[in-house]
Scaffold this active site. Structure first.
Site, mmCIF file in Angstrom:
data_model
loop_
_atom_site.group_PDB
_atom_site.id
_atom_site.type_symbol
_atom_site.label_atom_id
_atom_site.label_comp_id
_atom_site.label_asym_id
_atom_site.label_seq_id
_atom_site.Cartn_x
_atom_site.Cartn_y
_atom_site.Cartn_z
ATOM 1 N N GLU A 67 64.615 0.000 19.360
ATOM 2 C CA GLU A 67 63.441 -0.391 20.046
ATOM 3 C C GLU A 67 62.415 0.876 20.131
ATOM 4 O OE1 GLU A 67 62.165 -3.271 20.801
ATOM 5 O OE2 GLU A 67 63.878 -3.923 19.650
ATOM 6 N N HIS A 74 54.229 1.089 17.418
ATOM 7 C CA HIS A 74 53.171 0.098 18.094
ATOM 8 C C HIS A 74 52.140 1.098 18.879
ATOM 9 C CE1 HIS A 74 54.658 -4.213 17.547
ATOM 10 N NE2 HIS A 74 55.609 -3.279 16.526
ATOM 11 N N ASP A 75 52.638 2.294 19.255
ATOM 12 C CA ASP A 75 51.659 2.961 20.164
ATOM 13 C C ASP A 75 50.737 3.436 18.933
ATOM 14 O OD1 ASP A 75 50.658 4.433 22.258
ATOM 15 O OD2 ASP A 75 51.638 6.256 21.338
ATOM 16 N N GLY A 93 45.260 6.236 19.052
ATOM 17 C CA GLY A 93 46.416 6.569 18.167
ATOM 18 C C GLY A 93 47.775 6.803 18.878
ATOM 19 N N SER A 97 49.331 5.314 24.993
ATOM 20 C CA SER A 97 48.559 4.284 25.837
ATOM 21 C C SER A 97 49.159 3.124 25.915
ATOM 22 C CB SER A 97 47.099 3.828 25.157
ATOM 23 O OG SER A 97 47.577 3.196 23.743
ATOM 24 N N ASP A 208 64.156 -9.564 18.024
ATOM 25 C CA ASP A 208 64.413 -10.234 19.215
ATOM 26 C C ASP A 208 63.579 -11.380 19.467
ATOM 27 O OD1 ASP A 208 66.774 -8.451 19.959
ATOM 28 O OD2 ASP A 208 65.381 -7.189 21.237
ATOM 29 N N ASP A 220 68.645 -6.321 7.897
ATOM 30 C CA ASP A 220 69.799 -6.185 6.813
ATOM 31 C C ASP A 220 71.238 -5.895 7.344
ATOM 32 O OD1 ASP A 220 70.376 -3.456 7.469
ATOM 33 O OD2 ASP A 220 69.238 -2.388 5.832
ATOM 34 N N ASP A 227 69.462 3.181 5.225
ATOM 35 C CA ASP A 227 69.861 3.181 3.760
ATOM 36 C C ASP A 227 68.916 2.017 2.966
ATOM 37 O OD1 ASP A 227 70.838 0.551 4.245
ATOM 38 O OD2 ASP A 227 72.966 1.040 4.646
#
Length: 362
Positions: A67, A74-75, A93, A97, A208, A220, A227
């Site tokens: 996570e 995502h940020d 970027g 935020s 999730d 995977d 890997d």
């Protein structure tokens, strides 16, 4: 004349040696244990220790690592020069935020479920008096260092506080078309090859919320190892959905029980613009490591000038060595590969023996 020339050369060599010594000189940190190339980096060793002990369960490549790595992306991807050219705010970027303005950004559809890791990390950032942008990238790099086979990521320090929330619709969704995904990344400055490299993160990831009935479902069969299995297994013919549904938005059929596949991964592995780069990672761990590290270094400073930041990469732990080799999971064969790169032969891979592979949640 020869003596003068020799003397001049020796003087130059001496100057270079002094310059190199100055460039590599370390400062002793106040804790008396660590040294650093810049005193600014010294307090980060204690942050790393705290993260390893109290966030990453003593140094595991587990759910919090997955996570935290997701949060770095995502940020940072909330960055659009195209919007800026229209005289609109295009996002800051990798500015934190998503944590600073969490009530806004965690409500975006593409950020579903990310509020959980934001809420976990926020007290750590406050405790160590770090900006959210710095903390998110540091935590991602530290957590990732617990995964066997991972490259040691770069960490640059000194991001200022975010000034505003990122605009919505800048984070790609798993149900987006390849064209839309590549366009979004191109706006942020990434080539199609770099997009594929960044997707190596799915080697140590799980979903999730794609199918909420089966949280923690890996992408995977080796979710705690960085890997190439994700690049192999996404190319295997999908035959089932691992949950109780007949498919969810953004989900494609998987080849293994207990493994989930994103529609976007399925499509990128088979699209002519990205298929050959995808296949190139199948049995090339070193290329995957170097490409991912380079792409992450670029991602982690979106919206910033690297010359304004301090390189504190030395605080990032050295990851364990790879503990797996590329293979086709038991119960399947080379004939289950849907090869989509037609310009290069598919690598010859060993096939695991035994009963069909099933994947456990993380």
């Amino acid at each position: 004349m020869a003596f003068k020339t020799l003397a001049s050369l020796l003087a130059v060599v001496g100057t270079l040696q002094l310059a190199n010594a100055a460039a590599t000189r370390k400062v002793v940190c106040p804790d008396g244990v660590h040294t650093a190339s810049n005193a600014v980096c010294c307090p980060l060793f204690a942050v790393v220790d705290d993260l390893q002990k109290n966030l990453f369960d003593g140094g595991e490549c587990g759910e919090e690592t997955h996570e935290s790595l997701r949060l770095t992306f995502h940020d940072a991807i909330g960055f659009s020069p195209a919007l800026a050219r229209q005289h609109k705010f295009g996002g800051g970027g990798a500015d934190g935020s998503i944590m600073t303005f969490d009530t806004i950004e965690t409500a975006f559809h593409a950020n579903g479920g990310i509020d959980e890791i934001v809420n976990v990390q926020k007290p750590f950032a406050a405790k160590h008096n770090m900006t959210a942008g710095d903390f998110i990238q540091l935590a991602g790099a530290v957590g990732f260092s617990n995964c066997a086979g991972a490259p040691r990521l770069e960490y640059l320090h000194g991001r200022p506080n975010a000034v505003a929330a990122s605009p919505d619709l800048l984070v790609p969704e798993p149900f987006d078309s390849v064209t839309k995904i590549l366009a979004r990344f191109a706006d942020a400055g990434f080539t199609p090859d770099e997009v594929v490299a960044l997707l190596a993160s799915h080697s140590v990831a799980a979903a999730d919320h794609v199918d909420p009935s089966i949280p923690g479902t890996p992408f995977d069969s080796t979710a705690s190892s960085f890997d190439s299995q994700v690049f192999i297994e996404v190319l295997l013919r999908g035959t089932l959905f691992p949950g109780n549904s007949t498919g969810n938005q953004g989900e494609a059929k998987s080849p293994l029980q207990g493994e989930i596949r994103l529609q976007s991964d399925h499509d990128l592995a088979r699209d002519p613009r990205t298929a050959c780069e995808w296949q190139s990672f199948v049995d090339n761990q070193s290329k995957m490591q170097s490409a991912f590290k380079a792409a992450m270094s670029k991602l982690a400073i979106l919206g910033h000038n690297r010359h304004d930041l301090v390189d504190c990469s030395e605080v990032i732990p050295v990851p364990p060595r790879a503990n797996s080799k590329a293979h086709i999971p038991a119960g399947l064969s080379r004939h289950d590969i849907e090869q989509s790169c037609y310009f290069r032969p598919f690598p010859v891979l060993p096939v695991d023996a035994g009963p069909a592979t099933s994947v456990h949640p993380v």
